[in-house]
Design a protein around this motif. Structure first.
Motif, mmCIF file in Angstrom:
data_model
loop_
_atom_site.group_PDB
_atom_site.id
_atom_site.type_symbol
_atom_site.label_atom_id
_atom_site.label_comp_id
_atom_site.label_asym_id
_atom_site.label_seq_id
_atom_site.Cartn_x
_atom_site.Cartn_y
_atom_site.Cartn_z
ATOM 1 N N THR A 13 -5.383 7.431 10.862
ATOM 2 C CA THR A 13 -4.811 8.760 10.673
ATOM 3 C C THR A 13 -3.361 8.667 10.220
ATOM 4 N N PHE A 14 -2.631 7.703 10.759
ATOM 5 C CA PHE A 14 -1.208 7.582 10.396
ATOM 6 C C PHE A 14 -1.013 7.242 8.929
ATOM 7 N N GLU A 15 -1.968 6.526 8.316
ATOM 8 C CA GLU A 15 -1.854 6.141 6.910
ATOM 9 C C GLU A 15 -2.145 7.307 5.970
ATOM 10 N N TYR A 16 -3.053 8.178 6.397
ATOM 11 C CA TYR A 16 -3.499 9.247 5.526
ATOM 12 C C TYR A 16 -2.566 10.448 5.623
ATOM 13 N N LEU A 17 -2.936 11.549 5.008
ATOM 14 C CA LEU A 17 -2.008 12.653 4.824
ATOM 15 C C LEU A 17 -2.314 13.879 5.670
ATOM 16 N N ALA A 73 0.854 -1.167 0.000
ATOM 17 C CA ALA A 73 0.000 0.000 0.000
ATOM 18 C C ALA A 73 0.900 1.231 0.000
ATOM 19 N N SER A 74 0.436 2.326 0.608
ATOM 20 C CA SER A 74 1.076 3.638 0.473
ATOM 21 C C SER A 74 2.421 3.751 1.176
ATOM 22 N N LEU A 75 2.716 2.878 2.133
ATOM 23 C CA LEU A 75 3.929 3.011 2.947
ATOM 24 C C LEU A 75 5.016 2.020 2.550
ATOM 25 N N GLY A 76 4.736 1.181 1.569
ATOM 26 C CA GLY A 76 5.675 0.168 1.115
ATOM 27 C C GLY A 76 4.925 -1.100 0.767
ATOM 28 N N VAL A 77 5.631 -2.064 0.197
ATOM 29 C CA VAL A 77 5.006 -3.343 -0.145
ATOM 30 C C VAL A 77 4.719 -4.097 1.151
ATOM 31 N N ALA A 78 3.466 -4.440 1.354
ATOM 32 C CA ALA A 78 3.031 -4.983 2.643
ATOM 33 C C ALA A 78 3.700 -6.314 2.964
ATOM 34 N N TRP A 79 3.881 -6.530 4.257
ATOM 35 C CA TRP A 79 4.607 -7.677 4.808
ATOM 36 C C TRP A 79 3.783 -8.954 4.759
ATOM 37 N N VAL A 80 2.472 -8.861 4.859
ATOM 38 C CA VAL A 80 1.520 -9.988 4.937
ATOM 39 C C VAL A 80 2.057 -11.135 5.796
ATOM 40 N N GLY A 81 2.546 -10.765 6.975
ATOM 41 C CA GLY A 81 3.001 -11.768 7.921
ATOM 42 C C GLY A 81 4.213 -12.557 7.482
ATOM 43 N N GLY A 82 4.945 -12.056 6.492
ATOM 44 C CA GLY A 82 6.144 -12.745 6.016
ATOM 45 C C GLY A 82 5.874 -13.923 5.109
ATOM 46 N N LEU A 83 4.668 -14.023 4.541
ATOM 47 C CA LEU A 83 4.314 -15.173 3.713
ATOM 48 C C LEU A 83 5.214 -15.325 2.486
ATOM 49 N N ARG A 84 5.712 -14.195 1.950
ATOM 50 C CA ARG A 84 6.564 -14.277 0.753
ATOM 51 C C ARG A 84 8.026 -14.538 1.098
ATOM 52 N N HIS A 85 8.347 -14.514 2.403
ATOM 53 C CA HIS A 85 9.733 -14.704 2.851
ATOM 54 C C HIS A 85 10.651 -13.654 2.241
ATOM 55 N N ASP A 86 10.141 -12.437 2.170
ATOM 56 C CA ASP A 86 10.937 -11.318 1.676
ATOM 57 C C ASP A 86 10.599 -10.080 2.495
ATOM 58 N N GLY A 87 11.259 -9.015 2.219
ATOM 59 C CA GLY A 87 10.991 -7.766 2.915
ATOM 60 C C GLY A 87 10.901 -6.627 1.931
ATOM 61 N N ALA A 88 10.589 -5.462 2.455
ATOM 62 C CA ALA A 88 10.461 -4.267 1.630
ATOM 63 C C ALA A 88 10.901 -3.064 2.448
ATOM 64 N N THR A 89 11.070 -1.957 1.772
ATOM 65 C CA THR A 89 11.494 -0.720 2.429
ATOM 66 C C THR A 89 10.274 0.031 2.935
ATOM 67 N N ALA A 90 10.251 0.308 4.231
ATOM 68 C CA ALA A 90 9.123 1.016 4.841
ATOM 69 C C ALA A 90 9.368 2.516 4.791
ATOM 70 N N MET A 91 8.511 3.218 4.080
ATOM 71 C CA MET A 91 8.505 4.671 4.155
ATOM 72 C C MET A 91 7.950 5.102 5.510
ATOM 73 N N PRO A 92 8.210 6.333 5.928
ATOM 74 C CA PRO A 92 7.513 6.839 7.110
ATOM 75 C C PRO A 92 6.002 6.819 6.871
ATOM 76 N N SER A 93 5.237 6.924 7.947
ATOM 77 C CA SER A 93 3.777 6.928 7.840
ATOM 78 C C SER A 93 3.305 8.043 6.907
ATOM 79 N N GLY A 94 2.086 7.898 6.422
ATOM 80 C CA GLY A 94 1.549 8.906 5.520
ATOM 81 C C GLY A 94 1.545 10.295 6.121
ATOM 82 N N ILE A 95 1.161 10.386 7.396
ATOM 83 C CA ILE A 95 1.113 11.688 8.052
ATOM 84 C C ILE A 95 2.515 12.274 8.184
ATOM 85 N N ALA A 96 3.538 11.412 8.346
ATOM 86 C CA ALA A 96 4.923 11.883 8.397
ATOM 87 C C ALA A 96 5.363 12.412 7.036
#
Length: 731
Positions: free
Chosen positions: A158-162, A90-113
């Protein structure tokens, strides 16, 4: 990209962001889409109109081999070269989905940040980075673009939005969407519309007049669509004036497709479709169909189209819209396949820069910050600062390839329990502080025992208290206080040592009963994958803070339009937001504030917030002067009056119309200045921000309009006036 009307951006930088990247829908993509639909069989016409959530823990789900574990999968039509849609949050990076893909992604700061940067380029770069990682993992649709206004800061998302402002939100979300779609993938904008609370989110009925909606939440979406040209709009869970948002003929057909002349496709939120009639009311695709009562837009729709020409025409339109988005973004020409290369160092730098720009300095008595090299003993207290930085929870949860540094279960049961765990990114502020203060003795206490924290504070040259407040999709917050006794901890530590600095990691505004006792306060939000380093960089002056609040910080909940979030006191927490019984009803009256959301409400009521919208301090000082407004063009000069380079945000507000008070942000621009440097800032004013919505469309009364520049929404210059002629127009 997809066709939409002309926009009125707030600066030259945004004009550049609004330039389309690929052909418009009324040329190649639209023509190709129409031709493909003509070749489809009856069965093929209901392939693109519904999809699943390809996760193995959902009962009865068979995950197709070509799906990638994530939010959604919509089959393609191989015979016609139409690719499947593989969707991820979603908006903050490729979601983790509990690690099901056995990969990671780069987390942007929250939307409000990110919004606290007031910098469209930060959002564009972040969107491009996230879109690139999504593509490398095989996804071609990113469920990004959260654009709901902050009507109540206790909203769990609120943290997800802008922000609380339609111009700021629309401009920033449009930039983010542009970045995402530069990767030849589709971005959404969501959740359309008026999705202002999580409590009872699938059945709360938002009551609001058309003018108020058009001048606030809908305007944010409209501006975002004009700038970003998203391939898809995701409709919301909630009810609007008696109709589910995903089944609202007014929202989807009248506003979005007719008035705004938007050519993309509307996908539902997961589990938000009440029935097949939603297709006739503007819904083009049913998402996560296992979460709905039935698959409404598959065989049921096909059968209806067979016997009804009107339904058949509508089905053709649904397919045309989905295909137009596919072709406009080049999903068929530039297929996304799993296993692509990701430069995590470069992507981490994007998140790091966003975090640094988004941190807001709220207080700095006697210049205690930046921390001096002479500090020999530093005590860091609380917030799991030894481990990492807090992350918001829900479907937007992102983690690196090693997963979270710390996870605290929230106690939820069921398949989505992992979405509501309290998690921390692997970026330790304590470690970063020690790296920047190698000559100091830096000790850490978790704050669990108050007396120990106080004892350590008394021995220190400076104390840094990390205070956190967790937020998640699916659950709203009871109030604006820090939880778990943190207010008492801060007060006690500050009483023991006046050189106490508070670093807040929150997803929403909080109250600060200890504010007068502390020396400095930083709002770091949920700062993402490199958040610990970003916080240390600001604390020690490597970075001059330049963030400005994108939401008002109330002094208390009694200043808000609603004393409580509707339903919060009577409904049991429920992540899905389902009604407790089939006949349960819940409504929220948004006509209380109407279009006066956030700072506009405070201007209307005269209440004094804790910190106003647009507020933010720096390690240097700035002055604005020479505001002039000529028609729809404003200019002013911004000067760095301090001794070091820094950045500020030029802000211009409407303050009156023909003598009647009316406050609205009409222009802004982030400005980087060397010490002593001055720069002229030119802004274009969107006439919709001066106008009212009427039965005939937008209407601007002839007369004199007052404008003021300011450091924030509460501290404004003497107004200047400009004369505007009468105008009436439709979008």
């Amino acid at each position: 990209m997809l066709k939409s009307r002309k926009t009125f951006p707030c600066s030259a930088a945004v004009i550049a962001l609004a330039m389309p990247h690929v052909a418009t829908a009324d040329t190649a993509p639209g023509a190709r889409a129409a031709a493909t639909v003509q070749q489809m069989t009856a069965d093929e016409k209901v392939v693109l109109t519904h999809g699943i959530m390809p996760l193995p823990f959902i009962p009865g789900t068979v995950v197709p081999a070509e799906a990638v574990p994530g939010a959604g999968y919509v089959a393609g039509v191989a015979r016609l070269g139409v690719p499947a849609l593989r969707e991820t949050d979603a908006s903050l990076g490729v979601a983790w989905v509990g690690g099901l893909r056995h990969d990671g992604a780069t987390a942007m700061p929250s939307g409000i940040a990110q919004a606290a940067t007031w910098n469209p380029e930060v959002l564009r770069r972040g969107g491009a980075m996230i879109g690139g990682e999504a593509r490398a993992k095989g996804f071609n649709v990113l469920l990004a673009g959260g654009a709901n206004l902050t009507r109540d800061p206790r909203n769990g998302r609120t943290f997800e939005y802008l922000s609380e402002d339609p111009l700021l939100t629309g401009t920033l979300v449009g930039a983010a969407i542009n970045g995402v779609q530069s990767n030849h993938i589709i971005s959404t904008i969501k959740h359309f519309a008026l999705n202002g609370q999580e409590t009872g989110r699938k059945f709360v009925d938002i009551r609001i007049g058309e003018a108020a909606a058009r001048e606030s939440d809908l305007l944010a979406f409209e501006i975002g669509i004009e700038i970003g040209h998203p391939g898809s709009v995701m409709c919301a869970y909630n009810v609007v004036n008696g109709q589910h948002a995903c089944d609202s003929d007014w929202l989807l057909n009248t506003v979005l497709k007719k008035d705004w002349r938007w050519d993309g496709f509307v996908m539902s939120d997961w589990g938000a479709v009440p029935g097949m009639a939603a297709a006739l009311h503007g819904l083009d695709q049913q998402s996560g169909e296992q979460l709905d009562p039935a698959v409404f837009l598959g065989k049921t729709l096909e059968a209806a189209a067979t016997g009804d020409k009107a339904v058949a025409r509508r089905l053709d339109d649904m397919d045309t819209r989905v295909l137009t988005a596919i072709y406009a973004s080049g999903l068929d020409k530039y297929p996304a396949n799993p296993g692509g290369a990701i430069d995590f160092k470069a992507d981490g730098d994007v998140a790091f820069d966003a975090a640094k720009q988004g941190i807001v300095l709220l207080k700095n008595d006697a210049g205690v910050l930046p921390l001096a090299a002479s500090a020999k003993r530093i005590v860091v207290i609380g917030g799991f600062a030894s481990v990492g930085v807090m992350s918001g929870a829900g479907s937007s949860q992102v983690q690196g390839d090693r997963g979270p540094a710390l996870t605290i279960p929230a106690g939820e049961d069921g398949p989505f329990a992992a979405l509501t765990a309290r998690s921390y990114h692997r970026s330790s502020p304590l470690k970063a502080i020690r790296a920047l203060a190698p000559a100091a003795t830096v000790t850490y206490r978790d704050g669990y025992e108050l007396s120990d924290a106080v004892a350590q504070a008394r021995k220190a040259d400076v104390v840094i208290v990390f205070a956190t407040k967790w937020a998640t999709e699916g659950l709203d917050q009871a109030d604006l206080a820090l939880p778990e006794g943190q207010d008492a901890l801060i007060a006690a530590v500050a009483a023991a040592n006046p050189h106490t600095v508070v670093v807040l990691e929150t997803g929403n505004p909080v109250t600060m009963p200890w504010l007068d006792k502390t020396a400095a306060v930083l709002e770091a939000w949920y700062p993402g994958a490199r958040g610990g380093e970003a916080i240390a960089s600001v604390l020690f002056g490597q970075t001059n803070p330049s963030g400005h609040l994108p939401v008002t910080f109330p002094a208390g909940t009694d200043q808000l339009p609603r004393h409580d979030i509707d339903g919060y006191a009577t409904l049991e927490p429920n992540f899905a937001g389902d009604p407790p019984t089939p006949d349960a009803r819940l409504s929220a009256n948004y006509d209380i504030e109407g279009s006066d959301v956030g700072y506009r409400w405070f201007a209307r009521t005269g209440a004094k917030p804790l910190f106003p919208f647009g507020y933010g301090l720096s390690y240097t000082t700035f002055a604005s002067s020479g505001l002039t407004v000529d028609g729809l063009h404003a200019s002013l000069t911004v000067t760095n009056t301090g001794a070091r380079a820094g950045a500020t945000v030029a802000q211009v507000y409407l303050v009156s119309r023909n003598g009647a008070a009316k406050q609205r942000l009409v222009g802004f621009q982030r400005v980087d200045l060397a010490a002593g440097e001055s720069r002229k800032v030119s802004l274009t004013i969107d006439p919709r921000l001066l106008a009212d919505w009427t039965a005939k469309g937008w209407h601007l009364n002839a007369g004199r309009y007052g404008f003021a520049m300011g450091d924030d929404a509460a501290h404004l210059s003497a107004p200047v006036t400009a004369t505007e002629p009468a105008r009436t127009w439709r979008d």
